[in-house]
Design an enzyme around this catalytic site. Structure first.
Site, PDB file in Angstrom:
ATOM      1  N   SER A  36     -14.642 -32.651 -24.331  1.00  0.00           N
ATOM      2  CA  SER A  36     -13.920 -34.192 -23.301  1.00  0.00           C
ATOM      3  C   SER A  36     -12.840 -33.600 -24.249  1.00  0.00           C
ATOM      4  CB  SER A  36     -14.763 -35.689 -24.463  1.00  0.00           C
ATOM      5  OG  SER A  36     -13.995 -36.698 -24.060  1.00  0.00           O
ATOM      6  N   GLY A  48      -4.199 -29.190  -1.053  1.00  0.00           N
ATOM      7  CA  GLY A  48      -5.204 -28.648  -0.698  1.00  0.00           C
ATOM      8  C   GLY A  48      -3.900 -27.589  -0.237  1.00  0.00           C
ATOM      9  N   PHE A 116     -13.984 -29.655  -7.484  1.00  0.00           N
ATOM     10  CA  PHE A 116     -13.909 -30.053  -6.215  1.00  0.00           C
ATOM     11  C   PHE A 116     -14.727 -30.187  -4.864  1.00  0.00           C
ATOM     12  CE2 PHE A 116     -12.760 -27.980  -1.779  1.00  0.00           C
ATOM     13  CZ  PHE A 116     -11.556 -28.861  -1.808  1.00  0.00           C
ATOM     14  N   THR A 219      -0.676 -10.922  -6.042  1.00  0.00           N
ATOM     15  CA  THR A 219       0.101 -11.128  -6.965  1.00  0.00           C
ATOM     16  C   THR A 219      -0.261 -10.928  -7.924  1.00  0.00           C
ATOM     17  OG1 THR A 219      -1.291 -13.433  -6.400  1.00  0.00           O
ATOM     18  CG2 THR A 219       0.866 -12.295  -4.628  1.00  0.00           C
ATOM     19  N   GLY A 224       5.244 -10.446 -10.905  1.00  0.00           N
ATOM     20  CA  GLY A 224       5.689  -9.799  -9.453  1.00  0.00           C
ATOM     21  C   GLY A 224       4.257 -10.005  -9.266  1.00  0.00           C
ATOM     22  N   GLY A 251       0.148 -20.136  -5.798  1.00  0.00           N
ATOM     23  CA  GLY A 251       0.056 -19.902  -4.369  1.00  0.00           C
ATOM     24  C   GLY A 251       0.664 -20.108  -3.007  1.00  0.00           C
ATOM     25  N   ASP A 252       0.072 -21.470  -3.333  1.00  0.00           N
ATOM     26  CA  ASP A 252       0.294 -21.927  -1.933  1.00  0.00           C
ATOM     27  C   ASP A 252       1.458 -22.172  -1.768  1.00  0.00           C
ATOM     28  OD1 ASP A 252      -2.622 -22.042  -1.920  1.00  0.00           O
ATOM     29  OD2 ASP A 252      -2.509 -24.176  -2.389  1.00  0.00           O
TER      30      ASP A 252
END
Length: 298
Positions: A36, A48, A116, A219, A224, A251-252
């Site tokens: 926990s 998203g 998810f 990536t 870098g 990342g997005d």
């Protein structure tokens, strides 16, 4: 020129654990795991992959068109996208399920544990890609399995060049399926872990993959990224962030910068450099869609 962004729209519940996961999990007791975590900080964000990429691309001055599926609770998200001036013509709605939900817990070392629930994302294949005059570029980002397969084939059939960036969706596919994605795509992007999995499952090296597409980017987080073109790698150096606050959506942000550069006709290395800069800007802010530009893209 508009970029069609195939991926998920989700609500992110983001929690911060002030300790380290490694100190709470005993390796020799994993068969009876029962832990926990106290999370003093909790917030709910719009997230998203498609939403985060669209936010990034719009912020830079590009023209994002997300293609995704929302659930019965998705009206608020659709209104947000429209409020940002993002085209929602290819955002669908279904009433029989919820919008995708991500429950993300981050520790003090920026390790993450995510649960998810895909919800409406699993029906994203109901949206269809066809040639449209303003759609000149696309991306396959993590989405429902059927949607990723069908949308890649539809991009290829419509003659729309696209980036294959499977992200956390990569483990859903075997070697033959991944090889087919690469054959359909113009560019491939992965992080270093995903890259090793991609090579293992296809049996191809980074050099070999890069010869099958216009470019491959791997990536490397704080180191870098490597840009592979025609079998040759170029290291693009990282950008030092002002602070390391929250990696969610980095990342997005990078993907949105990549699309912006491709829209401008930049070299892949220049696109990657902008991605590194935007990722460094995002990590200094909490949430995947709460940062603002402090520079002019050039």
């Amino acid at each position: 020129m508009a970029a069609l962004i195939c991926g998920s729209l989700a609500f992110d519940t983001i929690m911060t654990f002030e300790g380290r996961f490694a100190e709470q999990i005993l390796p020799d007791q994993l068969h009876i795991l029962n832990v926990s975590f106290l999370v003093p900080s909790l917030r709910r964000d719009f997230g998203g992959c498609a939403g985060n990429i669209a936010y990034s691309l719009k912020l830079l001055g590009g023209t994002p068109v997300p293609m995704a599926m929302l659930g019965s609770d998705g009206a608020e998200y659709q209104q947000r996208l429209q409020g940002l001036g993002i085209d929602t013509r290819h955002v669908g709605r279904v009433d029989e399920t919820y919008t995708a939900q991500a429950l993300i817990m981050t520790d003090r070392d920026n390790n993450q544990i995510t649960a998810f629930h895909p919800g409406a994302m699993m029906l994203a294949h109901q949206t269809r890609i066809a040639a449209e005059p303003d759609l000149r570029l696309g991306i396959i980002a993590p989405d429902g399995r059927d949607a990723m397969i069908e949308h890649a084939a539809q991009f290829a059939a419509a003659g729309i060049p696209f980036v294959f960036d499977p992200g956390q969706g990569l483990p859903m596919f075997g070697g033959e399926e991944l090889a087919r994605f690469i054959g359909q795509a113009d560019w491939v992007t992965v992080n270093d872990y995903e890259g090793r999995m991609l090579c293992e499952r296809t049996g191809w090296s980074f050099a070999e993959i890069s010869r099958k597409v216009r470019g491959l980017v791997v990536t490397l987080g704080a180191e870098g990224c490597d840009v592979w073109e025609d079998g040759v790698a170029t290291r693009v150096p990282p950008v030092q962030p002002a602070a390391v606050v929250d990696p969610t959506g980095c990342g997005d942000a990078w993907r949105g910068a990549l699309l912006f550069g491709l829209e401008q006709g930049w070299s892949l290395a220049r696109c990657a450099a902008l991605g590194n800069r935007l990722g460094a800007l995002k990590i200094a802010q909490r949430g995947p869609q709460n940062y603002q530009l402090d520079f002019t893209p050039a």
